[in-house]
Enzyme design. Structure first.
Site, short mmCIF file in Angstrom:
data_model
loop_
_atom_site.label_atom_id
_atom_site.label_comp_id
_atom_site.label_asym_id
_atom_site.label_seq_id
_atom_site.Cartn_x
_atom_site.Cartn_y
_atom_site.Cartn_z
NE ARG A 1 25.63 89.01 42.85
CZ ARG A 1 25.66 87.79 43.37
NH1 ARG A 1 24.55 87.14 43.55
NH2 ARG A 1 26.81 87.23 43.68
CG ASP B 1 31.22 86.15 40.22
OD1 ASP B 1 30.02 86.22 40.55
OD2 ASP B 1 32.10 85.66 40.95
CE1 TYR C 1 32.84 81.65 47.13
CE2 TYR C 1 33.75 83.81 47.64
CZ TYR C 1 32.67 82.96 47.55
OH TYR C 1 31.42 83.40 47.89
#
Ligand code: CP3
Length: 347
Positions: free
Chosen positions: A29, A78, A155
Site C-alpha cells: 500500500r 486490487d 471474500y
C-alpha cells in the site's frame, strides 16, 4: 520485457538470495490514502474506476516510487478485481470495505461461476502494467500481484470482509467437493493472471494470502496447501514469487513447502525466528505499520531491530508486515525508506 538493469536490481537479486550492497525496501500500500495526491485523485474518480484506468493506475504507481525512493513499484490494482468477471458483483462502498453482491452460498453457485480470461477480462490491469513498466524505464522493477485462492474464496463466500470466516469454513468442512472445485477455479485463474502480468512487464509477483492465518496448520495442509503448490508451480521460473500472509507463525513451515522464492511475514513473529521456520528461502518483512505513526527515533529503533535480526544475510527484502495505514504521516514513510538504506548499507 525485463531489461538488464531490472535483472541487476538490488530487489530482484535479493529475491534470488544473492548478496547485495544494501537491503531493498518497498511497502505494501505504498500508493494509497495516506498520500494527499492520492486522495485528490480519489475525490474525482471512484476506486474501481481508478483501477480500470491504465493511465491513472500508472500515475499513482509511479508517484509512490518517485516520492519514496523505494526499490520496487507495485502495480496499483486490487486482489478482488478478478471476482467481478466471475460474476460475483464487486463494489467498494464509500468509506467502507469491499462488497460482493452475489456471494457463493451453495454448491450450485460454484458451478455458475463465469470463466475468466485475464487477457480479455482484466486487460486494463495488463495495460497498466505495460504502461508503468515503460514509465519506470527499467530503473525500478515492477511487482505484479494477485490474491491467493483461500483469501479470494473468503471474500467470494462471505460477500466482504469477515471476523471469523464462519461461512468460509462451513463450506470448506461441509461441502468438500464444492470447496475443492472453487479452489481449483481460483488457482488456475490466478496462475493465468500472474503469467499474463509477467508477460505484460512485471519483474516479480506477490501472492496475497492476507487472511490464511485464520486456519489451523492441519486445515491449511488439507484444504489450501495442495492448491498453493499447484498455483506456484504453474508460475515458477517466469519471475520470482513472494508468498505473503498475516498471522502465519504456525503456518510458515507449510507455506515454505511451496516453490515461492520468498515468504512475506507480519510483525507477530521475530524476523530471525520466522526465517528459521521458513528455511532455505528469502524472507520479506516485517515492521508493524503502526510504528510509522510514532516519532523518528522509534521508527529508527524498530527498523534497526529487524535489520539486526536479518544480520545482512542474502534474501531479506524489507517491508511492513501489512499495508501502510491511511493515518500514516507521509514524511515518516519516506524516512523509513531512507533509514533502511542507510542502516543496511554495506558498500
Ligand atoms: O500499493 C499497493 O500495495 C498496491 C495496491 C493494492 C491495493 N489493494 C489498493 C487498495 C494492493 C496490493 C491491494 C491488495 C488487497 N486488496 C488485499 C491484500 C493486502 C491486504 O491489505 O491484506 C486485500 C485484502 C484487498 C481487498 C481490499 N481492497 C479491501 C479489504 C479494501 C478496503 C479496506 C481498505 O484498506 O481501504 C480495499 C480497497 C483498497 N485497495 C484501497 C487501496 C488503495 C483503498 C480504496 C480507496 O481509495 O478508498
Amino acid at each position: 520485457m525485463v531489461s538488464t538493469s531490472q535483472l541487476d536490481s538490488v530487489f530482484i537479486k535479493s529475491l534470488k538470495r544473492e548478496l547485495v550492497n544494501y537491503t531493498p525496501v518497498w511497502l505494501m500500500r505504498q500508493a494509497g490514502r495516506y498520500q494527499k495526491e492520492y486522495r485528490d485523485i480519489r475525490s474525482r474518480v471512484g476506486f474501481l474506476e481508478l483501477c480500470k484506468s491504465p493511465e491513472l493506475a500508472c500515475e499513482v504507481t509511479v508517484m509512490a516510487v518517485e516520492q519514496l525512493g523505494v526499490d520496487a513499484g507495485i502495480i496499483f490494482a486490487d486482489i478482488l478485481l478478478p471476482l467481478e468477471p466471475m460474476g460475483l458483483g464487486l463494489r467498494f462502498e464509500k468509506g467502507g470495505g469491499p462488497v460482493l453482491d452475489n456471494p457463493i452460498q451453495a454448491v450450485k453457485d460454484v458451478e455458475a461461476l463465469q470463466e475468466v480470461v485475464p487477457e480479455r477480462d482484466l486487460d486494463y490491469v495488463l495495460q497498466a502494467i505495460a504502461l508503468t513498466a515503460r514509465a519506470l524505464d527499467g530503473k525500478t522493477p515492477l511487482i505484479g500481484f494477485a490474491g491467493a485462492p483461500f483469501t479470494l474464496a473468503s471474500y467470494a463466500i462471505e460477500g466482504g470482509g469477515s471476523r471469523n470466516y464462519e461461512r468460509t469454513k462451513r463450506l470448506m468442512y461441509n461441502e468438500k467437493e464444492a470447496w475443492d472445485a472453487l479452489m481449483r477455479r481460483l488457482s488456475s485463474l490466478t496462475g493465468a493472471y500472474l503469467i499474463a502480468q509477467i508477460k505484460a512487464g512485471a519483474s516479480a509477483v506477490q501472492i496475497f494470502d492476507s487472511w490464511v492465518g485464520c486456519l489451523s496448520p492441519s486445515d491449511y495442509s488439507t484444504y489450501v496447501l495442495p492448491h498453493m503448490k499447484e498455483l506456484i508451480a504453474a508460475v515458477k521460473g517466469r519471475a520470482p514469487i513472494i508468498y505473503f500472509g498475516t498471522m502465519t507463525s504456525g503456518l510458515l513451515p507449510l507455506m515454505s513447502q511451496t516453490d515461492a522464492e520468498v515468504i512475506g511475514v507480519d510483525w507477530r513473529i521475530d524476523l530471525d525466528e520466522g526465517w528459521r521456520l521458513i528455511g532455505e528461502k528469502g524472507i520479506q518483512g516485517n515492521l508493524d505499520p503502526i510504528v510509522l505513526q510514532s516519532d523518528r527515533d522509534e521508527i529508527k529503533r524498530q527498523t534497526k531491530i529487524i535489520l539486526d535480526k536479518a544480520a545482512g544475510r542474502a534474501g531479506h527484502v524489507f517491508n511492513l508486515g501489512h499495508g501502510v495505514l491511511p493515518e500514516t504521516p507521509p514524511d515518516n514513510v519516506k524516512y523509513l525508506v531512507e533509514i533502511v538504506h542507510i542502516l543496511s548499507g554495506r558498500s
